[in-house]
Design an enzyme around this catalytic site. Structure first.
Site, PDB file in Angstrom:
ATOM      1  CG  ASN B 413      30.306  39.422  42.456  1.00  0.00           C
ATOM      2  OD1 ASN B 413      30.286  40.603  42.138  1.00  0.00           O
ATOM      3  ND2 ASN B 413      29.643  38.543  41.968  1.00  0.00           N
ATOM      4  CG  ASP B 414      29.794  40.176  47.122  1.00  0.00           C
ATOM      5  OD1 ASP B 414      29.064  40.729  46.168  1.00  0.00           O
ATOM      6  OD2 ASP B 414      29.773  39.334  47.691  1.00  0.00           O
ATOM      7  CB  VAL B 415      36.155  42.627  47.071  1.00  0.00           C
ATOM      8  CG1 VAL B 415      36.168  41.872  48.388  1.00  0.00           C
ATOM      9  CG2 VAL B 415      36.818  41.714  45.960  1.00  0.00           C
ATOM     10  CB  VAL B 416      35.512  44.581  41.993  1.00  0.00           C
ATOM     11  CG1 VAL B 416      36.962  44.392  42.392  1.00  0.00           C
ATOM     12  CG2 VAL B 416      34.782  43.359  41.723  1.00  0.00           C
ATOM     13  CB  ALA B 454      27.311  39.152  49.768  1.00  0.00           C
TER      14      ALA B 454
END
Lengths: 96, 498
Positions: B413-416, B454
């Site tokens: 999620n957060d890394v994209v 996050a």
């Protein structure tokens, strides 16, 4: 007891060596490296063994030393085996 | 035959002369060899080809170090008994644990092992301080005992908290996100200081207990506020601490080998921690003292991760996704923690094989901090026999996304999140991300529209080229496999492609 100046030199050079040894690590190896380094930090077994031998017949020290040996060895054996399990899975295309 | 005989006698005579050497000398020699092997081991662990061998080398070095020490110390019968008891308990537990634990639980396992290493240093320093006193060492002895206790306790309690958070046993309590936590931690640190100062005059009494208690609480106090997204950094840092604790224990018992090894691990751990911070574009200070990422973010702007804040969500079935895959030439998978939770790595590998047989080029985009530990995804995919050439690092794969037909995001999620590049008000702003929004078509496999680890909403989900495939990663992948086989993928091509 070891000479303190000597010991500090050892500490300094050991730290510098550690900084040098791990310069570039491919991300693939971050987890195994962390786990391997973690197993090495279980080298506290040496301190535990020393404590046991120095204890003489003081039961409290023997017990503390033995407990500490158990914790450290758990770290060492578990750490190395888990690292090996991880690394055993890395192969290139066509290996095996 | 004669040469063999003379060789044997030479060997036995040299062994004999070795036995006549003082144990101290033999022990020292073994120590030197094991330091050399240890250094070679750490170096080798940083390269893919040599890593497994190097791990064995380091283990051998440790075994040698123990042997050398036992030769020097020559324990009596009582000591042997206690050594055997401790070794059997710890060794067996470690053995069983290492074989039983699934690959998905690796981060918390490393945290647990790490904490136990810290505990060992703590116990040694405690024993020496309480029952042996500070003999002639003066302030040096006191300082090394204090460091060993303090760092050992912080490593132990901090690692256990990290493990509990990774397992989901522990949440981030609200009070730890207010400034109250700094007050509590500073207070605890002051108590530690008082204990440390008082220890030199009363090594066996209350200062010792105070120091152990306060530093254990401090370990909890500093780890608890740190958000899940930053856990990889914390584990790496705690790993570095355990090295420092070992080095301090080396000062306590007077072992140079222990000091070298501890210092090496401490320094190496720091480097690794730094590498991870760089990958997330965060400073170590902000990770440690900034609180959980996203928890303090304003409700507007990039924050607020509940489902109601999304307005343009398109969801689709595995069938539609399968059709897109069938027509693609280039597919990139982006694995995240959701893949690990769903244990879907084998299903993913099977899907890739099918696509490759169909002539599709498949690769895996690995964000440096995807999952809960650096390299977590690599380990997971390697377990499913994914060749490591197919796992491509962020910097190398980002330029490739515009030429990619289909991207499938699996539990990441957060890394994209494209907001990390575009929205300065997002707490993620500045973190390097996988630029999957550049691809022609993006499918996000996710269980629900909940926020990432996050706690931040993801603008990717609302882009026109994005479709959500709701469901458990393994179930969805198996669905895709079924659909693709129904479409005849893999069979038809095998005859045509040659």
């Amino acid at each position: 007891m070891i000479d303190i100046t000597n010991a500090l030199w050892v500490l300094l050079l050991g730290s510098l060596l550690g900084l040098e040894l791990i310069g570039k690590v491919p991300p693939t190896l971050h987890t195994p490296l962390m786990s391997g380094a973690n197993a090495i930090s279980g080298i506290t077994v040496l301190a535990s063994l020393t404590l046991i031998v120095r204890a003489g017949d003081q039961p409290a020290l023997l017990l503390l030393g033995s407990l500490s040996l158990g914790f450290a060895l758990f770290n060492v054996i578990g750490g190395f085996l888990v690292t090996d399990r991880m690394l055993a899975m890395f192969r290139r295309r066509g290996d095996r | 035959m004669a040469t063999l005989h003379s060789l044997a006698s030479l060997l036995s005579s040299s062994l004999e002369s070795l036995r006549q050497l003082p144990p101290q000398v033999v022990g020292d020699a073994i120590d030197l060899v094991s330091v050399l092997l240890l250094a070679l081991g750490i170096k080798g662990l940083a390269k893919v080809r040599s890593a497994r061998f190097a791990n064995g080398l380091a283990a051998l070095a440790l075994g040698l170090a123990v042997l050398g020490l036992l030769i020097q110390l020559q324990p009596d019968a009582t000591a042997w008994l206690w050594i055997a008891a401790g070794s059997a308990a710890g060794g067996l537990l470690g053995l069983v644990m290492a074989q039983r634990v699934p690959m998905t639980a690796m981060p918390e396992t490393v945290a647990l092992f790490n904490g136990c290493g810290g505990m060992a240093s703590l116990l040694v320093a405690f024993g020496v301080s309480r029952y042996e006193g500070l003999d002639d060492g003066g302030w040096v002895a006191a300082a090394s005992i204090v460091v060993s206790l303090l760092v050992g306790a912080i490593t132990f309690s901090g690692s256990l908290v990290a493990m509990a958070k990774l397992r989901g046993w522990l949440d981030t309590p609200a009070w730890t996100q207010s400034n109250l936590r700094h007050g509590v931690n500073i207070g605890l640190a002051l108590v530690c200081l008082v204990g440390a100062l008082a220890l030199s005059s009363d090594p066996g009494g209350w200062p010792l207990l105070l120091l152990v208690l306060a530093s254990s609480l401090l370990g909890i106090g500093v780890t608890l506020p740190i958000g899940g997204a930053d856990m990889p950094v914390v584990i790496s840092l705690l790993n570095s601490y355990s090295g420092v604790a070992a080095a301090a224990a080396g000062f306590v018992v007077g072992s140079q080998l222990l000091i070298v090894a501890g210092a090496m691990v401490g320094a190496a751990g720091l480097i690794l921690t730094q590498v991870m911070c760089t990958a997330m574009n965060r400073s170590l200070v902000s990770v440690l003292f900034g609180g959980a990422l996203g928890a303090a973010a304003p409700a507007g702007g990039g924050g607020g991760g509940d489902a109601t804040s999304y307005s343009r969500i398109v969801s689709c079935s595995p069938e539609e996704c399968a059709m897109a895959l069938e027509n693609a030439e280039r597919v990139v998978f982006v694995p995240g923690y959701g893949l690990a939770v769903a244990q879907a790595q084998h299903a993913l590998r099977e899907l890739s094989k099918l696509l490759e047989a169909h002539g599709v080029s498949v690769s895996y985009a690995i964000h440096p901090v995807a999952g809960r530990m650096p390299g977590h995804m690599n380990v997971l995919l390697a377990e499913a026999d994914v060749p490591y050439e197919q796992m491509v690092e962020m910097d190398l794969i980002n330029p490739e996304f515009p030429a990619t037909d289909v991207v499938i995001v699996l539990g990441a999620n957060d890394v994209v999140n494209p907001q990390a590049k575009t929205d300065p008000s997002s707490p993620l702003y500045g973190m390097p991300v996988l630029e999957v929004d550049q691809a022609r078509q993006v499918f996000v496999v996710k269980r629900s529209l909940g926020a990432g680890y996050a706690g931040i909403a993801n603008a990717l989900f609302e882009l026109p080229q994005t479709a959500m495939v709701f469901g458990d990663a393994k179930a969805v992948l198996n669905g895709l496999l079924t659909e693709l086989r129904a479409l005849g993928v893999g069979k038809v091509k095998e005859t045509v492609s040659l």
